[in-house]
Design a protein around this motif. Structure first.
Motif, short mmCIF file in Angstrom:
data_model
loop_
_atom_site.label_atom_id
_atom_site.label_comp_id
_atom_site.label_asym_id
_atom_site.label_seq_id
_atom_site.Cartn_x
_atom_site.Cartn_y
_atom_site.Cartn_z
N ILE A 30 0.82 -1.21 0.00
CA ILE A 30 0.00 0.00 0.00
C ILE A 30 0.86 1.26 0.00
O ILE A 30 0.62 2.19 -0.78
CB ILE A 30 -1.00 -0.03 1.17
N ALA A 31 1.84 1.33 0.86
CA ALA A 31 2.68 2.54 0.94
C ALA A 31 3.38 2.82 -0.39
O ALA A 31 3.43 3.96 -0.84
CB ALA A 31 3.70 2.40 2.07
N GLU A 32 3.88 1.78 -1.02
CA GLU A 32 4.59 1.94 -2.29
C GLU A 32 3.63 2.39 -3.40
O GLU A 32 3.97 3.25 -4.21
CB GLU A 32 5.28 0.63 -2.70
N ARG A 33 2.44 1.79 -3.43
CA ARG A 33 1.47 2.17 -4.47
C ARG A 33 0.94 3.58 -4.25
O ARG A 33 0.76 4.34 -5.19
CB ARG A 33 0.33 1.15 -4.55
N LEU A 34 0.73 3.95 -2.98
CA LEU A 34 0.29 5.31 -2.67
C LEU A 34 1.35 6.32 -3.11
O LEU A 34 1.04 7.36 -3.70
CB LEU A 34 0.00 5.46 -1.17
N ALA A 35 2.61 6.03 -2.85
CA ALA A 35 3.70 6.93 -3.24
C ALA A 35 3.80 7.09 -4.76
O ALA A 35 4.13 8.17 -5.26
CB ALA A 35 5.03 6.42 -2.68
N ALA A 36 3.50 6.03 -5.50
CA ALA A 36 3.60 6.06 -6.97
C ALA A 36 2.36 6.64 -7.65
O ALA A 36 2.42 7.01 -8.83
CB ALA A 36 3.85 4.64 -7.49
N LEU A 37 1.26 6.71 -6.93
CA LEU A 37 -0.02 7.11 -7.53
C LEU A 37 0.00 8.49 -8.19
O LEU A 37 -0.43 8.61 -9.35
CB LEU A 37 -1.13 7.00 -6.49
N PRO A 38 0.47 9.55 -7.54
CA PRO A 38 0.42 10.87 -8.20
C PRO A 38 1.15 10.91 -9.55
O PRO A 38 0.61 11.43 -10.53
CB PRO A 38 1.08 11.80 -7.17
N ALA A 39 2.33 10.34 -9.63
CA ALA A 39 3.08 10.36 -10.91
C ALA A 39 2.34 9.55 -11.97
O ALA A 39 2.29 9.96 -13.14
CB ALA A 39 4.48 9.81 -10.70
N ALA A 58 -6.33 10.33 5.42
CA ALA A 58 -4.96 10.83 5.26
C ALA A 58 -4.44 10.54 3.86
O ALA A 58 -3.76 11.37 3.25
CB ALA A 58 -4.04 10.21 6.31
N HIS A 59 -4.75 9.37 3.31
CA HIS A 59 -4.33 9.04 1.94
C HIS A 59 -5.04 9.96 0.94
O HIS A 59 -4.42 10.42 -0.02
CB HIS A 59 -4.64 7.59 1.61
N LYS A 60 -6.34 10.22 1.17
CA LYS A 60 -7.07 11.12 0.27
C LYS A 60 -6.46 12.52 0.30
O LYS A 60 -6.28 13.14 -0.75
CB LYS A 60 -8.55 11.18 0.67
N ARG A 61 -6.13 13.00 1.49
CA ARG A 61 -5.52 14.32 1.61
C ARG A 61 -4.17 14.36 0.90
O ARG A 61 -3.84 15.33 0.21
CB ARG A 61 -5.37 14.72 3.08
N ALA A 62 -3.38 13.31 1.05
CA ALA A 62 -2.05 13.26 0.42
C ALA A 62 -2.16 13.28 -1.10
O ALA A 62 -1.44 14.03 -1.78
CB ALA A 62 -1.29 12.02 0.88
N VAL A 63 -3.06 12.49 -1.66
CA VAL A 63 -3.24 12.44 -3.12
C VAL A 63 -3.76 13.78 -3.62
O VAL A 63 -3.27 14.33 -4.62
CB VAL A 63 -4.18 11.28 -3.52
N THR A 64 -4.75 14.33 -2.93
CA THR A 64 -5.33 15.62 -3.33
C THR A 64 -4.27 16.72 -3.30
O THR A 64 -4.16 17.51 -4.25
CB THR A 64 -6.52 15.97 -2.41
N ALA A 65 -3.48 16.77 -2.25
CA ALA A 65 -2.44 17.80 -2.13
C ALA A 65 -1.36 17.63 -3.19
O ALA A 65 -0.90 18.62 -3.79
CB ALA A 65 -1.82 17.76 -0.73
#
Length: 169
Positions: A30-39, A58-65
């Motif tokens: 999950i952490a790796e996929r979340l980190a790669a999602l924006p790019a 927190a994941h939604k806020r991170a992706v949105t930001a």
């Protein structure tokens, strides 16, 4: 003529834990996929992005930001107390002028009790096209007791899709 591009993606970011122990994690890393999602989303460059299975606020806020420069408008369904988040997030280049969440009446018993499952209607003001309504959703995968391919699950999913179509008119 104007063109509108859409992307929908199941992010698979579900992890349920209790007292530091993982109880349910259907997709690893999950952490790796979340980190790669924006790019990865930037590579597609859609006008509106409908994401599923981002359960953590927190994941939604991170992706949105991370993507606010590309998609400055974001909408999330309201949370329900003591229920797993809907997992839905919509990002848009265009203003979101209305949003409403509609819970599914039909769902496996465990999902009815513990998950905020339904569809999310957002209205986007798109220049040269006008208002565009998007219906974002994640239908049941069977809950914890039914196989995703089981006849029961297909029947419930069919009722959920019928509810979406009824709303869409």
């Amino acid at each position: 003529s104007a063109v509108l591009s859409l992307l929908t993606l199941n992010c698979g970011l579900l992890r349920i834990g209790l007292f530091g122990r993982v109880l349910l994690e259907p997709a690893p890393f999950i952490a790796e996929r979340l980190a790669a999602l924006p790019a990865a989303l930037r590579d597609v460059d859609a006008d509106i992005v409908a994401l599923q299975e981002i359960y953590s606020p927190a994941h939604k806020r991170a992706v949105t930001a991370a993507l606010a420069d590309r998609w400055p408008h974001a909408a999330v369904p309201p949370r329900r107390f003591l229920k797993l988040d809907s997992g839905l997030l919509v990002l848009s280049r265009y203003p979101v002028t209305a949003a409403s969440f509609h819970r599914f009446a039909d769902a496996p018993a465990d999902e009815r009790r513990f998950v905020n499952r339904g569809f999310f209607a957002t209205l986007h003001e798109v220049p040269a096209i006008g208002p565009v309504r998007l219906l974002s959703f994640h239908t049941t995968a069977g809950g914890t007791r039914h196989d995703p391919e089981a006849e029961f699950t297909d029947a419930v999913r069919g009722k959920q899709i019928a509810a979406i179509l009824d709303f869409a008119g």
